[in-house]
Motif scaffolding. Structure first.
Motif, PDB file in Angstrom:
ATOM      1  N   HIS A   1      39.684  27.819  47.068  1.00 19.52           N
ATOM      2  CA  HIS A   1      38.289  28.231  47.275  1.00 19.52           C
ATOM      3  C   HIS A   1      38.203  29.718  47.538  1.00 19.52           C
ATOM      4  CE1 HIS A   1      38.409  23.987  48.515  1.00 19.52           C
ATOM      5  NE2 HIS A   1      37.163  23.930  48.068  1.00 19.52           N
ATOM      6  N   ALA A   2      37.133  30.334  47.015  1.00 14.98           N
ATOM      7  CA  ALA A   2      36.820  31.712  47.369  1.00 14.98           C
ATOM      8  C   ALA A   2      35.360  31.745  47.813  1.00 14.98           C
ATOM      9  CB  ALA A   2      37.035  32.637  46.178  1.00 14.98           C
ATOM     10  N   PRO A   3      35.034  32.447  48.899  1.00 17.92           N
ATOM     11  CA  PRO A   3      33.639  32.480  49.352  1.00 17.92           C
ATOM     12  C   PRO A   3      32.718  33.245  48.397  1.00 17.92           C
ATOM     13  CG  PRO A   3      35.027  33.889  50.726  1.00 17.92           C
ATOM     14  CD  PRO A   3      35.946  33.146  49.812  1.00 17.92           C
ATOM     15  N   ALA A   4      33.305  34.129  47.588  1.00 19.42           N
ATOM     16  CA  ALA A   4      32.531  34.823  46.538  1.00 19.42           C
ATOM     17  C   ALA A   4      33.256  34.543  45.231  1.00 19.42           C
ATOM     18  CB  ALA A   4      32.474  36.317  46.820  1.00 19.42           C
ATOM     19  N   PHE A   5      32.563  33.984  44.266  1.00 19.92           N
ATOM     20  CA  PHE A   5      33.236  33.522  43.049  1.00 19.92           C
ATOM     21  C   PHE A   5      32.268  33.595  41.871  1.00 19.92           C
ATOM     22  CE2 PHE A   5      30.971  29.472  42.825  1.00 19.92           C
ATOM     23  CZ  PHE A   5      30.494  29.359  44.112  1.00 19.92           C
ATOM     24  N   GLU A   6      32.809  33.618  40.669  1.00 19.54           N
ATOM     25  CA  GLU A   6      31.961  33.620  39.477  1.00 19.54           C
ATOM     26  C   GLU A   6      31.617  32.193  39.075  1.00 19.54           C
ATOM     27  OE1 GLU A   6      34.782  35.267  39.696  1.00 19.54           O
ATOM     28  OE2 GLU A   6      34.367  37.377  39.261  1.00 19.54           O
ATOM     29  N   GLN A   7      30.442  32.054  38.536  1.00 19.45           N
ATOM     30  CA  GLN A   7      30.054  30.786  37.935  1.00 19.45           C
ATOM     31  C   GLN A   7      29.442  31.080  36.565  1.00 19.45           C
ATOM     32  OE1 GLN A   7      26.747  28.561  39.561  1.00 19.45           O
ATOM     33  NE2 GLN A   7      27.754  26.596  39.245  1.00 19.45           N
ATOM     34  N   ILE A   8      29.531  30.122  35.669  1.00 14.18           N
ATOM     35  CA  ILE A   8      28.732  30.208  34.432  1.00 14.18           C
ATOM     36  C   ILE A   8      27.940  28.926  34.334  1.00 14.18           C
ATOM     37  CG2 ILE A   8      28.691  30.357  31.923  1.00 14.18           C
ATOM     38  CD1 ILE A   8      31.264  31.742  31.910  1.00 14.18           C
ATOM     39  N   GLU A   9      26.640  29.061  34.261  1.00 18.38           N
ATOM     40  CA  GLU A   9      25.812  27.895  33.994  1.00 18.38           C
ATOM     41  C   GLU A   9      25.160  28.080  32.638  1.00 18.38           C
ATOM     42  OE1 GLU A   9      23.193  26.117  36.781  1.00 18.38           O
ATOM     43  OE2 GLU A   9      24.457  26.653  38.495  1.00 18.38           O
ATOM     44  N   GLY A  10      24.725  26.973  32.081  1.00 23.42           N
ATOM     45  CA  GLY A  10      24.018  27.043  30.797  1.00 23.42           C
ATOM     46  C   GLY A  10      22.839  26.103  30.844  1.00 23.42           C
ATOM     47  N   LEU A  11      21.827  26.423  30.037  1.00 25.37           N
ATOM     48  CA  LEU A  11      20.624  25.589  29.984  1.00 25.37           C
ATOM     49  C   LEU A  11      20.081  25.585  28.560  1.00 25.37           C
ATOM     50  CD1 LEU A  11      18.062  24.203  31.480  1.00 25.37           C
ATOM     51  CD2 LEU A  11      17.091  26.508  31.336  1.00 25.37           C
TER      52      LEU A  11
END
Ligand code: 2NL
Length: 344
Positions: A207-217
């Protein structure tokens, strides 16, 4: 007559040799070359050019002597050039060894998480999705309520989310960007949203408290579960390789219904079972689902007219899988010795 010319050539050779031997630098050596062998009016060049007008019985002996002289001058020039170059090395300032090999150029690297993000966004661009972004400081409405997540839901708890004030948070996912995009644009909407997200997690191996995410819609008229499954399966084939199979396991998210965890065949063992997939042959790469009609209502889309799907994944986790990185913290302490390994 014949012998006079040959003797004159020998005299020229002697003169040229001493001039070459005395040349103190490359410029002096070049002047000597031009004086004797210069194409236009080098002294030996002129003799060679004059051979044709000699009586036939003299031509052989004089020609041979002239060619010998030309050869000898050429060799003397080369010898002297080498000697001058070596002298340059010997005369280098103390402590400087000019015989050492040159330094390699610096080779820069792209951070592995950045390259995974770019690759994922490129694949979705090929499937019709535009890259979008938005603020990292959000209101609780955009981060939770618009996403069908009431504020008494555990995700909205202070234990899980970084609150900056009573109604402002560091976004815990990139979904608020999809909400903002839907508020600003009528369907069709097809976007991917990479960006930093923040959660009150311990900074440990996974776990990292600041992390990248990619979402799509994707939101449009007539989007079905078939388009949803095909799009994500096609993404997996393009990212992990054409043989990759996908599996959708039922799951729950407040903002999708139905919801699924998406697994791909393990890229390490190919599905046979290994330590990376804990013997199952499958590796989870994202969560996804059909957009809950309650979310469409929040942004003013008619849920009777529009359907859609959404997904979210962690590019750091995907980079760890792809490169066999055992600890997520290696991706965030920027040890240059680690990062340099990703130079192509
Ligand atoms: C995960 C799961 C997911 C979404 C994110 C989404 C966004 C809107 C509407 C509906 Cl605006 N859904 N996002 C949907 C399903 C899963 O992420 O495991 N992320 C790492």
């Amino acid at each position: 007559m014949d012998t006079d010319q040959v003797a004159a050539l020998e005299e020229m050779l002697k003169e040229a040799s001493s001039e070459i031997a005395e040349a103190e630098d490359e410029a002096a050596l070049e002047r000597a070359r031009v004086r004797w062998l210069g194409r236009r009016d080098g002294r030996l060049t002129e003799v060679l050019r004059g051979l044709g007008s000699l009586p036939a019985q003299e031509r052989g002996a004089v020609g041979a002597a002239a060619n010998r002289a030309k050869e000898a001058i050429g060799q003397a020039l080369e010898r002297r050039a080498r000697a001058l170059a070596e002298k340059g090395v010997e005369e280098a300032p103390p402590g400087v060894d000019l015989t050492l090999p040159g330094r390699d150029g610096w080779q820069g690297a792209v951070h592995p998480v950045t390259s995974v993000i770019d690759e994922i966004c490129d694949i979705f661009r090929g499937l019709g999705f535009t890259r979008a972004r938005g603020p990292e400081v959000e209101t609780v409405w955009y981060n939770f309520e618009a996403l069908n997540t009431p504020l008494d839901h555990p995700a909205a708890d202070e234990h899980d989310t970084m609150y900056l004030g009573p109604c402002t948070v560091l976004r815990s996912h990139t979904s608020p960007v999809q909400i903002r995009t839907m508020q600003a644009h009528q369907p069709p909407v097809r976007i991917v949203v990479p960006g930093m997200c923040y959660r009150r997690d311990p900074f440990d191996a996974s776990h990292a408290p600041a992390f990248e995410q990619i979402e799509g819609l994707a939101a449009d008229e007539g989007i079905t579960f078939v388009e949803f499954k095909w799009t994500l399966a096609e993404f997996a084939r393009r990212f992990f390789g054409p043989e990759t199979r996908t599996r959708f396991r039922p799951s729950f998210f407040p903002f999708t219904e139905p919801s699924a965890e998406v697994d791909v065949t393990c890229m390490i063992c190919g599905g046979a079972g290994c330590s990376a997939c804990k013997g199952t042959g499958w590796i989870e790469i994202m969560g996804a689902g059909m957009v809950d009609p309650a979310v469409f209502e929040q942004v003013g889309y008619d849920p009777e007219r529009y359907t859609g799907f959404a997904f979210g994944m962690g590019p750091a986790r995907i980079a760890m899988l792809r490169y066999g990185i055992p600890d997520i913290r290696m991706l965030y302490d920027s040890d240059v010795r680690f990062l340099e390994q990703f130079a192509r």
